[in-house]
Design an enzyme around this catalytic site. Sequence first.
Site, mmCIF file in Angstrom:
data_model
loop_
_atom_site.group_PDB
_atom_site.id
_atom_site.type_symbol
_atom_site.label_atom_id
_atom_site.label_comp_id
_atom_site.label_asym_id
_atom_site.label_seq_id
_atom_site.Cartn_x
_atom_site.Cartn_y
_atom_site.Cartn_z
ATOM 1 N N LYS A 212 0.826 -1.213 0.000
ATOM 2 C CA LYS A 212 0.000 0.000 0.000
ATOM 3 C C LYS A 212 0.862 1.266 0.000
ATOM 4 O O LYS A 212 2.069 1.202 0.157
ATOM 5 C CB LYS A 212 -0.943 -0.023 1.192
ATOM 6 C CG LYS A 212 -1.564 -1.379 1.465
ATOM 7 C CD LYS A 212 -2.429 -1.922 0.314
ATOM 8 C CE LYS A 212 -2.838 -3.353 0.616
ATOM 9 N NZ LYS A 212 -3.966 -3.839 -0.078
HETATM 10 C C1 LIG Z 1 -4.824 -4.833 0.769
HETATM 11 C C2 LIG Z 1 -6.266 -4.698 0.744
HETATM 12 C C3 LIG Z 1 -7.063 -5.037 1.849
HETATM 13 C C4 LIG Z 1 -6.522 -5.761 3.057
HETATM 14 O O1 LIG Z 1 -5.470 -5.200 3.672
HETATM 15 P P1 LIG Z 1 -4.471 -6.072 4.581
HETATM 16 O O2 LIG Z 1 -3.835 -4.998 5.400
HETATM 17 O O3 LIG Z 1 -3.525 -6.747 3.638
HETATM 18 O O4 LIG Z 1 -5.250 -7.020 5.381
HETATM 19 C C5 LIG Z 1 -8.420 -4.794 1.786
HETATM 20 N N1 LIG Z 1 -8.977 -4.255 0.692
HETATM 21 C C6 LIG Z 1 -8.265 -3.944 -0.399
HETATM 22 C C7 LIG Z 1 -8.963 -3.330 -1.572
HETATM 23 C C8 LIG Z 1 -6.891 -4.167 -0.422
HETATM 24 O O5 LIG Z 1 -6.193 -3.876 -1.527
#
Ligand SMILES: *Cc1c(COP(=O)(O)O)cnc(C)c1O
Length: 444
Positions: A212
Site C-alpha cells: 500500500k
Molecule cells: C490490501 C487490501 C485489503 C486488506 O489489507 P491487509 O492490510 O492486507 O489485510 C483490503 N482491501 C483492499 C482493496 C486491499 O487492496
Amino acid sequence: MKSMITSKINEPLAIHGGRPIRLKALPPEFPGSIFFDNKEIKQITEVIKARSPFRYYGPKLQHQVDQLEQVWQKKFNIPYSLAVNSGTAALHIALLAMGIGPGDEVLLPGYLWVSCVSAIVRAGAIPRLVDIDPTFTMDPNDLLKKITPYSKVIMYIHMNGATGHLDKILDIAKQYNLLLLEDCSQAVGAKYNNQYLGTFGDVGTFSLQLNKNITSGEGGVIVCKSEALYHRCCAIHDVGYIRNKSGRNKTQVYELWGVGSRMSELTGAVALVQFQKLDKIVERMHHAKWKIREMLQTLSLLQFRYITDTVGDSSCRLIVIYPTQKLCKEFAKALFAEGIYSSEGSPACEIMKDSKLHWYFNISSLQHKVSWCLDGFPWSHPKNNFAQAYQYSPGTLPICDDLAARSLILSISPGFNKQDIEDIIHAFYKVYYHLCIIAKKGKR
Ligand SMILES: *Cc1c(COP(=O)(O)O)cnc(C)c1O
C-alpha cells in the site's frame, strides 16, 4: 525526449532477439518501505528502549498508536479513527460495528480484494456483486439494478489509488438509505474534490500492508463520524469492551465480542513516521504516472482507466486498456522482454485478470460458497434464503470479465527516476510501433 524515442523504436523487439530497452529491474512497487530511513529506526527504537510495546498500558508508554490516530484524524478532518492490525481486520470490524449479519446483503464491486468478500461472509451476511465501469470501481448504474430489500451496505472500493463516480454512489446511498463503507486500502492519501477518500461515507478503512501507499508491514485504520460506531469498533477490535483512562469501561451498551486486532506500539511507531511521508510518496507517484500516461495518450489504439479526479489520484498504478485480448497479451510479453519488470518477483506490468484474488471470478471459495463449519453458515442461514440463487461464477459481471482480460496494470513506484520513466514510455512506444503500426501495414 520525443527525438530519443523515435530514434530507437524501429529496432527489433527484444522478444524477436533485439536489444531490450533496459536490463535493470525497475524499483519495487512497495511505495512506503522504499522510503524507510533512520526516522523509522529511531521511532521504533524508542518503543524498544522504553520496553513498552503495548498501546494501552506498560512502562513509560510512548503513545505511538494514539499519536498515529491523532495525526490521521487531523489530516483527514474526521472526528474518530482507530488503528488496527490489518486492512482485512478493519473491514471485518467496520461491518460488525454496523451490525451487519444474517438477512443482510452487502453490495460490492467484482473488482476487489478477497478480504472484502471475506469480511462480509464472516459477518454472516451475503455479498452481492455489482459490475464496474471504465473507472474500474463500482458502476452506479449497475448498483441501482442490484439493490434489493435486503441491501444494507454499499462497500465501495477505491481501487489502485483512485476513486470513480463517488458523487453518484453517495446520492444512491442516501436515496436508498444504505450505509456506505469506503475501502481505501489501495488509496491512502487519495482525494475526491479535494477531500480525502474515506471521509465521505459512514466509515472508511485503510491498510498499511507492504503493497500500500504507506506501510508498517501490517496495519490498518478505521475512520468514522459517529461516536457510537467508533465505540463499537473499539470494543470489537479489542476483547469486546471499551476502555477509559483507568482501564475497562463498564457500559453495557458496548459489551460485545472482540476479534483481537489491536495495533502494537512497534507498528504504530513505524506507521506514524510513514504517515509523515505520505504526501511526498503520493506526489512522486503522481508525477511518474501522469508523465507516462500523458506520453502514452498519443498512441491512438490505447485507452486508459477513466479517472474522475486526476488531481486527487494517488497514482500507485496505471491501467492501459487494449482493443483486444490478443493485443493485450502480446503487449505484456513484449514489454517484459524489453525489461519492464520489477525486482522482488513482482511483474511491473501484468494482464489484469492474472492478479489472482482481485477478481470475483478468481475467488474459488466465493464461487463454491464455502463455509468454515459443517453447517454451511452463512449461506445456509434461514435468513439468507433470499440469496440462494446468487451466482458468483465467471460471466456474472460482463464488464469485469471484459476489462480484466484486455487491460494491463503497471505498478508505479515513487522510486522511479527520470530514466525509469523514460524507459517505460520508450518500451510502450517501441512495442506499439511493432505490434500496432508495422503489423497493420504488413496485413494490407
Ligand atoms: C490490501 C487490501 C485489503 C486488506 O489489507 P491487509 O492490510 O492486507 O489485510 C483490503 N482491501 C483492499 C482493496 C486491499 O487492496
